[in-house]
Design a protein around this motif. Structure first.
Motif, short mmCIF file in Angstrom:
data_model
loop_
_atom_site.label_atom_id
_atom_site.label_comp_id
_atom_site.label_asym_id
_atom_site.label_seq_id
_atom_site.Cartn_x
_atom_site.Cartn_y
_atom_site.Cartn_z
N PRO A 19 20.01 -18.46 13.07
CA PRO A 19 18.98 -19.20 12.31
C PRO A 19 17.59 -19.15 12.96
O PRO A 19 16.59 -19.08 12.26
CB PRO A 19 19.51 -20.63 12.27
CG PRO A 19 20.95 -20.54 12.56
CD PRO A 19 21.13 -19.33 13.42
N GLU A 20 17.55 -19.20 14.28
CA GLU A 20 16.26 -19.15 14.98
C GLU A 20 15.56 -17.81 14.73
O GLU A 20 14.37 -17.76 14.45
CB GLU A 20 16.48 -19.36 16.48
CG GLU A 20 15.21 -19.45 17.28
CD GLU A 20 15.48 -19.65 18.77
OE1 GLU A 20 14.53 -19.56 19.53
OE2 GLU A 20 16.64 -19.89 19.15
N ALA A 21 16.31 -16.71 14.81
CA ALA A 21 15.74 -15.39 14.57
C ALA A 21 15.35 -15.22 13.11
O ALA A 21 14.33 -14.59 12.80
CB ALA A 21 16.73 -14.31 14.99
N ILE A 22 16.14 -15.78 12.21
CA ILE A 22 15.81 -15.71 10.78
C ILE A 22 14.49 -16.42 10.52
O ILE A 22 13.64 -15.92 9.77
CB ILE A 22 16.95 -16.31 9.93
CG1 ILE A 22 18.17 -15.39 9.99
CG2 ILE A 22 16.51 -16.53 8.49
CD1 ILE A 22 19.43 -15.97 9.39
N ASN A 23 14.28 -17.55 11.16
CA ASN A 23 13.03 -18.29 11.01
C ASN A 23 11.85 -17.48 11.56
O ASN A 23 10.80 -17.40 10.93
CB ASN A 23 13.11 -19.65 11.69
CG ASN A 23 11.95 -20.53 11.36
OD1 ASN A 23 11.55 -20.62 10.21
ND2 ASN A 23 11.38 -21.16 12.37
N VAL A 24 12.02 -16.88 12.73
CA VAL A 24 10.96 -16.05 13.31
C VAL A 24 10.66 -14.87 12.39
O VAL A 24 9.49 -14.55 12.12
CB VAL A 24 11.36 -15.54 14.73
CG1 VAL A 24 10.39 -14.48 15.22
CG2 VAL A 24 11.43 -16.69 15.70
N ALA A 25 11.70 -14.22 11.87
CA ALA A 25 11.51 -13.07 10.99
C ALA A 25 10.85 -13.48 9.67
O ALA A 25 10.01 -12.74 9.13
CB ALA A 25 12.84 -12.39 10.72
N ALA A 26 11.21 -14.64 9.14
CA ALA A 26 10.58 -15.12 7.90
C ALA A 26 9.10 -15.39 8.13
O ALA A 26 8.26 -15.03 7.29
CB ALA A 26 11.28 -16.37 7.40
N ASN A 27 8.77 -16.00 9.26
CA ASN A 27 7.36 -16.23 9.59
C ASN A 27 6.62 -14.91 9.76
O ASN A 27 5.47 -14.77 9.34
CB ASN A 27 7.23 -17.07 10.85
CG ASN A 27 7.66 -18.50 10.64
OD1 ASN A 27 7.69 -19.00 9.52
ND2 ASN A 27 8.04 -19.17 11.72
N TYR A 28 7.28 -13.95 10.38
CA TYR A 28 6.66 -12.64 10.57
C TYR A 28 6.44 -11.94 9.23
O TYR A 28 5.42 -11.31 9.00
CB TYR A 28 7.54 -11.78 11.48
CG TYR A 28 6.87 -10.49 11.86
CD1 TYR A 28 5.96 -10.44 12.89
CD2 TYR A 28 7.13 -9.32 11.16
CE1 TYR A 28 5.32 -9.27 13.23
CE2 TYR A 28 6.51 -8.15 11.49
CZ TYR A 28 5.60 -8.12 12.53
OH TYR A 28 4.96 -6.97 12.86
N MET A 29 7.41 -12.07 8.34
CA MET A 29 7.31 -11.45 7.02
C MET A 29 6.09 -12.01 6.27
O MET A 29 5.45 -11.28 5.52
CB MET A 29 8.59 -11.71 6.23
CG MET A 29 8.61 -11.09 4.86
SD MET A 29 8.80 -9.31 4.91
CE MET A 29 10.53 -9.20 4.64
N CYS A 30 5.77 -13.26 6.50
CA CYS A 30 4.65 -13.91 5.82
C CYS A 30 3.32 -13.73 6.57
O CYS A 30 2.28 -14.15 6.07
CB CYS A 30 4.94 -15.39 5.62
SG CYS A 30 6.34 -15.69 4.53
N SER A 31 3.36 -13.13 7.74
CA SER A 31 2.12 -12.94 8.51
C SER A 31 1.37 -11.73 7.97
O SER A 31 1.89 -10.94 7.19
CB SER A 31 2.43 -12.75 9.99
OG SER A 31 3.03 -11.49 10.22
#
Length: 131
Positions: free
Chosen positions: A39-51
């Motif tokens: 879940p932590e990596a999914i959150n980081v990746a989701a934030n990155y996807m939106c950057s």
């Protein structure tokens, strides 16, 4: 600083600072952790996807994450943010060569909103957006 062994299974997602200047290694680490459903990596990746970052390999990483996100559980908030970001990029013409993977994810996450926005963009001034 010792280079991390990305083939081993970490108990948690390593912080970006651990990788120093090796951003590509950090992105690969996040991708591998997303593949395990962390879940932590999914959150980081989701934030990155939106950057809106523009570095070497960034859009390739976004396309890989887009393909992987179809197989992991995202929160409703993450889904909304990702769909909004991708559709915003589409409407602004911020399209790269691997953008189709992001659009496929957008359809996967919310077909109705994506279809509605795509129909609106059929009247865009830019031909590559209409296509």
């Amino acid at each position: 600083m010792e280079r991390p062994n990305l083939n081993s299974k970490y108990d948690r997602t390593m912080p970006k600072e651990y990788f120093g200047e090796f951003e590509a290694l950090y992105l690969r680490h996040i991708y591998e952790r997303v593949c395990t459903g962390c879940p932590e990596a999914i959150n980081v990746a989701a934030n990155y996807m939106c950057s809106c970052s523009r570095g070497f390999g960034h859009n390739r990483f976004r396309s890989k994450i887009a393909r992987r996100f179809k197989h992991v559980a995202l929160t409703r908030n993450q889904e909304q943010r990702i769909v909004e970001t991708i559709l915003f990029r589409l409407s602004n013409g911020d399209i790269d060569e691997q953008f189709i993977e992001q659009l496929k994810l957008c359809v996967w996450l919310n077909r109705e909103v994506t279809t509605k926005r795509a129909k609106e963009l059929l009247s865009s001034e830019k031909s590559y957006i209409r296509r």
